[in-house]
Design a protein around this motif. Structure first.
Motif, PDB file in Angstrom:
ATOM      1  N   ARG A  79     -30.441 -12.686  30.516  1.00  0.00           N
ATOM      2  CA  ARG A  79     -31.547 -11.836  30.071  1.00  0.00           C
ATOM      3  C   ARG A  79     -32.792 -12.667  29.780  1.00  0.00           C
ATOM      4  NH1 ARG A  79     -34.246  -7.442  30.736  1.00  0.00           N
ATOM      5  NH2 ARG A  79     -35.052  -6.494  28.818  1.00  0.00           N
ATOM      6  N   ALA A  80     -32.603 -13.856  29.193  1.00  0.00           N
ATOM      7  CA  ALA A  80     -33.748 -14.729  28.924  1.00  0.00           C
ATOM      8  C   ALA A  80     -34.424 -15.159  30.222  1.00  0.00           C
ATOM      9  CB  ALA A  80     -33.280 -15.944  28.132  1.00  0.00           C
ATOM     10  N   ALA A  81     -33.630 -15.430  31.263  1.00  0.00           N
ATOM     11  CA  ALA A  81     -34.213 -15.800  32.549  1.00  0.00           C
ATOM     12  C   ALA A  81     -35.039 -14.659  33.125  1.00  0.00           C
ATOM     13  CB  ALA A  81     -33.109 -16.212  33.513  1.00  0.00           C
ATOM     14  N   ALA A  87     -42.659 -13.087  32.270  1.00  0.00           N
ATOM     15  CA  ALA A  87     -43.741 -13.751  31.533  1.00  0.00           C
ATOM     16  C   ALA A  87     -44.435 -14.823  32.353  1.00  0.00           C
ATOM     17  CB  ALA A  87     -43.190 -14.347  30.247  1.00  0.00           C
ATOM     18  N   GLY A  88     -43.997 -15.070  33.573  1.00  0.00           N
ATOM     19  CA  GLY A  88     -44.608 -16.095  34.407  1.00  0.00           C
ATOM     20  C   GLY A  88     -44.170 -17.491  34.061  1.00  0.00           C
ATOM     21  N   VAL A  89     -43.027 -17.630  33.482  1.00  0.00           N
ATOM     22  CA  VAL A  89     -42.482 -18.936  33.131  1.00  0.00           C
ATOM     23  C   VAL A  89     -41.493 -19.342  34.206  1.00  0.00           C
ATOM     24  CG1 VAL A  89     -41.143 -20.236  31.436  1.00  0.00           C
ATOM     25  CG2 VAL A  89     -42.815 -18.542  30.670  1.00  0.00           C
ATOM     26  N   ARG A  90     -41.600 -20.579  34.620  1.00  0.00           N
ATOM     27  CA  ARG A  90     -40.687 -21.107  35.635  1.00  0.00           C
ATOM     28  C   ARG A  90     -39.313 -21.342  35.007  1.00  0.00           C
ATOM     29  NH1 ARG A  90     -42.105 -26.392  39.404  1.00  0.00           N
ATOM     30  NH2 ARG A  90     -40.558 -25.975  41.055  1.00  0.00           N
ATOM     31  N   GLN A 148     -46.663 -26.027  34.956  1.00  0.00           N
ATOM     32  CA  GLN A 148     -46.364 -24.613  34.688  1.00  0.00           C
ATOM     33  C   GLN A 148     -45.293 -24.551  33.595  1.00  0.00           C
ATOM     34  OE1 GLN A 148     -44.954 -22.432  38.064  1.00  0.00           O
ATOM     35  NE2 GLN A 148     -44.773 -20.492  36.960  1.00  0.00           N
ATOM     36  N   PRO A 149     -45.488 -23.687  32.586  1.00  0.00           N
ATOM     37  CA  PRO A 149     -44.477 -23.605  31.524  1.00  0.00           C
ATOM     38  C   PRO A 149     -43.069 -23.476  32.121  1.00  0.00           C
ATOM     39  CG  PRO A 149     -46.365 -22.256  30.972  1.00  0.00           C
ATOM     40  CD  PRO A 149     -46.594 -22.734  32.381  1.00  0.00           C
ATOM     41  N   LEU A 150     -42.137 -24.213  31.522  1.00  0.00           N
ATOM     42  CA  LEU A 150     -40.799 -24.355  32.129  1.00  0.00           C
ATOM     43  C   LEU A 150     -39.724 -23.981  31.102  1.00  0.00           C
ATOM     44  CD1 LEU A 150     -38.969 -25.316  34.482  1.00  0.00           C
ATOM     45  CD2 LEU A 150     -39.157 -27.639  33.537  1.00  0.00           C
ATOM     46  N   LEU A 151     -38.748 -23.196  31.582  1.00  0.00           N
ATOM     47  CA  LEU A 151     -37.550 -22.837  30.788  1.00  0.00           C
ATOM     48  C   LEU A 151     -36.345 -23.477  31.438  1.00  0.00           C
ATOM     49  CD1 LEU A 151     -35.984 -21.232  28.614  1.00  0.00           C
ATOM     50  CD2 LEU A 151     -35.899 -19.323  30.243  1.00  0.00           C
ATOM     51  N   LEU A 152     -35.672 -24.388  30.695  1.00  0.00           N
ATOM     52  CA  LEU A 152     -34.414 -24.997  31.166  1.00  0.00           C
ATOM     53  C   LEU A 152     -33.241 -24.281  30.491  1.00  0.00           C
ATOM     54  CD1 LEU A 152     -35.274 -28.817  31.105  1.00  0.00           C
ATOM     55  CD2 LEU A 152     -35.445 -27.205  33.010  1.00  0.00           C
TER      56      LEU A 152
END
Length: 975
Positions: A79-81, A87-90, A148-152
């Motif tokens: 869900r977070a992905a 939100a435009g976060v990679r 670019q803002p990044l989510l790992l």
């Protein structure tokens, strides 16, 4: 350490909605997500959305999601992905696994491949000294985040390889230098150690980074109901929701599996589906346990196996001794397993779901599993674990080889049987037989096993008893157990199979003399029940019983056989009393004592028989000998029936049926209970009930036994009452054939001859009927029991009477007086009268008339129009049938001038009445009913009817209306 493939249970594969038939109760198949929205995870989703929004503004964050397997960790990460995409976060995601926990930079390679599509996973560098790539990887991901803002996202971070874990810790310290968010999920099944956690230790002068930890709680009942409401087209029943919440323990993954199973079978969430709900939940929990076991190290699996075997009796000390821990202590192992959701909370670790315990042991072979059960059982025995827990461990263990194991299994089997769980008792006793035990104990266990399985599997019960008789002895101590097994076989009726085995046991040299005598008695008891059960050439041959035995067991059987043959009633009584003497009660088999009781019943010694039967019943119930108890109750019913008490006989039969149901009797014995019940119902006048009882019995190999003869007699009596004389006669004659084939001639057992004479019809010149009556009279007098004599003579008297006499019940071929008299103790005067009547020769119809009418001329007898010349001469000369003696005349009524007693009543001698008959007649003339007369004189109703019938005949009247005038008294007015 074994390698096991790992699949997640909290992140099911996404599938398109099911396109089932219209009206299906559910709209998804097993394994699908209930909805894109997570139930009761709204706060976590809202916080993640806010953190992702801040990430676009340059605020970094670190989030850790924790929960037990199946709590929805992976679903929340997915869900977070999705939120990051919006939100435009990679996003770059990786999945750690047990298989790659030894691959250097395995997780880092997955993230790098997601960040740079097409690059693939970077293999570990070659060389003896691996290169540390921590700095290089940090530079790559921080550079990408600045662009670019990044989510790992890293799922199951507890399985990350050490190099990747070290790199993640280094990256966490640098999060503030770029818009980077680190989202990890960790299973509580393996709580992290002090060096496993990814801590935020920002470098000097670095911006602060927000850190959050989500602990996913179980679903509430409302959350379970919400998931069910989303899954099914129809609303879930509140009872179903509550049951589902308890069954799945608030675990979303288990609930999804249950919903999928219900949807696959088309079952609605209704209250009548609770049993299927429980079954589906157990299967889902077991499947989840198997998947959890697949990712646990071998040491922890060993701990779980010890817990699965020991159950709630497991202790840390037991785990330390038996789990073969090498790198962990018991406390640390339990700490690591505390978050799996498999164990219940408490001081003693235990599985909450039995299927999970079964799954823990499924991965090892049978031999290793039995060894583990044995080791745990021995430890539990040393620590005084209760019998219930020890017995459960012993069921799965190899042979222990110690006496305590057998005693534990026997004690627990007795307790389980008393608690109403015989199938569990059977398992425990069969397990006890696997242990090496001495022959006497093995025979006792087989007898106990036979007793337990008797209500459900009578054939198996007999098989265990036969096995007991075949146990090879070590010494003479096994003899009493052989006697016990033999008497149970004979009591149930399995005499054909029992005879050769009893003979073998008696012939063994180790058998003691007393036991050999008891076995010989049981052998001949079985032989007389089913004659010719063994062939003459069978070995070993059993010696015959002595005529005057000294052993009480043999005396009981000889008494019974003598009673069946009608030989020497005095000797029979003496032998029966010897078998039932107080000194013999503890050493004589109960079955042979029952034979002695039956002999006393046939001899009309009812008081002695009652006392002995009570003692046998007490001992049989104490020793849990169901077959002996049932047989004793049948003898009790016979005694009550012979005394004219059908209600008490019915009570005894009801107790016998409760103790030994009809299907538990051997086919040779099975016709007996319904035959006795039919006779009781006939005495009560319940012809329909008698028909039902007779219909219960089926031949099925029972045609050759004594019980079948009883059934033939009962069926003949029933058919005679229904007016079916031809069929009744066939039954009586076949009954006689069976009895005579076994030399059973005593009419006290079954008066089939007089019954057959009745079935031939009322003709007084029927030679065959006369012969049958004469033979029964002769045999009854030779035996000498009052009831047998009175039955035989009374039947003759009924046959000689006028069938057209008023008062006869319509539709019956015989007057009411044809029924046997009540078995009340006879006075000495009555015995003398019976003796005088019974010793008169009986050679034909004329003799019958002369005997019964005391020389009254044939022309003056009621209902007679003429007789033969010889009959007329006999009437004119007044000759009786015994040595030419003149029989006393019987006046039709008391003439004028009849001598009277001082009290005004007629002199009994002048009327030809006995004192008892005069008393009954006087009370009847005074207006009392038969039942009132019986109560006044303390006799049975049948006795009153008998005396009145005789009084009517002697006074030459037809009924009660003429009785007062015949006695010379005025009738009393009654209101």
């Amino acid at each position: 350490m074994r390698q096991v493939s790992y699949s997640r249970d909290e992140k099911p594969e996404r599938r398109p909605p099911a396109t089932g038939s219209a009206g299906a109760p559910a709209r998804l198949a097993e394994g699908e997500l209930v909805d894109s929205e997570l139930v009761e995870r709204e706060q976590e989703q809202e916080l993640l959305a806010g953190l992702l929004g801040g990430l676009r503004s340059g605020r970094s964050a670190a989030v850790e999601v924790r929960g037990v397997p199946g709590s929805g960790r992976s679903a929340l990460l997915s869900r977070a992905a999705e939120l990051a995409d919006r939100a435009g976060v990679r996003v770059a995601a990786a999945q750690a696994s047990w298989e790659e926990s030894g691959l250097r930079y395995g997780v880092a390679a997955q993230l790098l491949a997601a960040l740079t599509p097409g690059a693939g996973r970077t293999p570990p560098p070659a060389g003896d000294e691996p290169t540390d790539r921590t700095v290089e990887l940090c530079r790559v991901f921080l550079t990408a985040a600045r662009a670019q803002p990044l989510l790992l996202v890293v799922d199951d971070v507890q399985w990350a390889d050490p190099c990747s874990r070290r790199w993640l810790q280094a990256l966490a310290r640098r999060l503030g230098s770029a818009p980077l968010m680190l989202l990890t999920a960790r299973s509580d099944a393996l709580p992290g150690g002090p060096y496993d956690r990814i801590e935020l230790c920002p470098l000097a002068d670095a911006p602060a980074v927000t850190r959050h930890t989500f602990h996913l709680a179980p679903l509430s009942a409302a959350g379970v109901g919400e998931m069910l409401g989303r899954a099914f087209t129809e609303p879930a029943d509140p009872a179903f929701v509550r049951a589902a919440s308890r069954a799945v323990e608030g675990n979303p993954a288990v609930l999804r599996a249950v919903i999928g199973r219900f949807a696959g079978h088309g079952r609605p969430p209704a209250a009548d589906r609770l049993s299927q709900l429980t079954e589906a939940a157990a299967e889902a929990i077991g499947d989840r346990a198997i998947r959890t076991f697949g990712v646990l190290p071998e040491e922890l699996l060993g701990v779980l196996r010890v817990i699965a075997v020991a159950g709630r009796y497991c202790t840390p000390e037991m785990i330390t001794a038996l789990a073969e821990l090498r790198t962990l202590g018991a406390a640390r192992a339990l700490e690591l397993l505390s978050g799996t959701g498999l164990l219940t909370a408490g001081d003693r670790p235990a599985f909450g779901e039995p299927k999970a315990a079964e799954a823990a042991l499924a991965g090892i072979g049978a031999e290793r599993r039995e060894e583990l059960y044995a080791r745990v059982a021995e430890w539990a025995h040393r620590t005084a674990v209760p019998d219930g827990g020890l017995a459960r461990m012993l069921l799965g263990a190899r042979v222990i080889g110690h006496p305590w194991a057998v005693e534990v299994l026997r004690r627990e089997a007795a307790r389980r049987r008393a608690a109403g769980h015989p199938e569990e008792a059977v398992r425990l006793l069969r397990r006890a037989l696997r242990e090496p035990v001495r022959p006497p104990l093995r025979v006792r266990i087989l007898i106990e096993l036979s007793t337990v399985v008797l209500p459900t599997s009578p054939e198996a019960a007999d098989r265990h008893l036969r096995q007991a008789l075949l146990v090879a002895p070590a010494d003479g101590s096994v003899g009493p157990s052989w006697v016990r097994a033999a008497e149970l076989l004979v009591a149930r009726g399995d005499v054909v199979a029992a005879q050769p085995l009893i003979a073998q046991a008696a012939a063994r040299s180790e058998t003691r003399p007393a036991d050999r005598a008891a076995l010989r008695a049981l052998y001949w008891l079985a032989e007389h029940s089913q004659q010719g059960a063994t062939h003459e050439l069978d070995q070993p041959r059993m010696t015959a019983l002595p005529t005057s035995p000294t052993d009480p067991a043999e005396a009981g059987v000889v008494a019974w056989r003598g009673a069946l043959g009608g030989h020497d009633i005095a000797c029979t009584r003496a032998l029966a009393r010897a078998a039932l003497a107080p000194s013999a009660r503890d050493t004589t088999p109960l079955t042979t004592q029952l034979a002695a009781c039956h002999a006393l019943v046939l001899a009309d010694d009812f008081a002695e028989a009652r006392t002995a039967l009570d003692a046998v019943l007490v001992r049989a119930e104490e020793s849990d000998a169901r077959a002996v108890t049932g047989l004793a109750l049948l003898v009790d019913a016979t005694a009550e029936l012979r005394q004219g008490r059908p209600d008490r006989a019915a009570t005894a039969l009801d107790r016998a049926r409760e103790t030994v149901p009809q299907h538990c009797w051997h086919p040779l014995m099975a016709p007996g209970p319904p035959a006795f019940r039919a006779l009781v119902q006939l005495e009560r006048g319940d012809l329909e009930g008698a028909e039902q009882s007779v219909a219960v019995a089926r031949p099925g190999g029972a045609e050759g036994g004594l019980a079948w003869a009883h059934l033939l007699y009962a069926r003949g009596r029933l058919r005679l009452a229904l007016g079916q004389r031809g069929k009744a006669l066939a039954d009586f004659l076949e009954c006689g054939r069976l009895l005579l084939a076994r030399q059973v001639t005593n009419p006290a057992l079954l008066p089939w001859r007089s019954a057959a004479a009745q079935a031939r019809g009322p003709r007084t010149d029927d030679a065959q009927a006369i012969a049958l009556l004469a033979e029964e009279r002769r045999l009854a007098l030779a035996w000498g029991a009052p009831s047998a004599v009175s039955t035989a003579l009374h039947t003759m008297g009924a046959r000689a009477g006028d069938p057209a006499r008023p008062g006869r019940r319509p539709g019956r071929p015989w007057p009411e007086s044809a029924a046997p008299a009540a078995r009340t103790p006879a006075t000495w005067q009555y015995r003398q009268a019976l003796l005088a009547l019974g010793t008169t020769p009986l050679s034909g119809s004329d003799t019958i008339d002369t005997l019964l009418f005391d020389g009254t001329p044939a022309t003056e007898r009621p209902g007679r129009t003429g007789q033969s010349d010889r009959s007329e001469r006999a009437g004119q000369t007044g000759q009786g049938g015994q040595g030419g003696r003149a029989a006393p005349a019987r006046p039709r009524r008391a003439p004028a001038g009849t001598p009277r007693t001082p009290g005004g009543a007629p002199d009994p001698a002048s009327l030809g009445l006995t004192g008892a008959e005069l008393r009954v007649a006087a009370l009847a003339a005074g207006g009392l009913a038969n039942r009132a007369i019986a109560a006044e004189l303390s006799v049975t109703l049948r006795t009153v009817e008998l005396h009145l019938t005789k009084a009517y005949r002697k006074l030459g009247i037809s009924g009660r209306a003429e009785l007062a005038a015949a006695l010379g008294r005025a009738p009393r007015e009654t209101p």
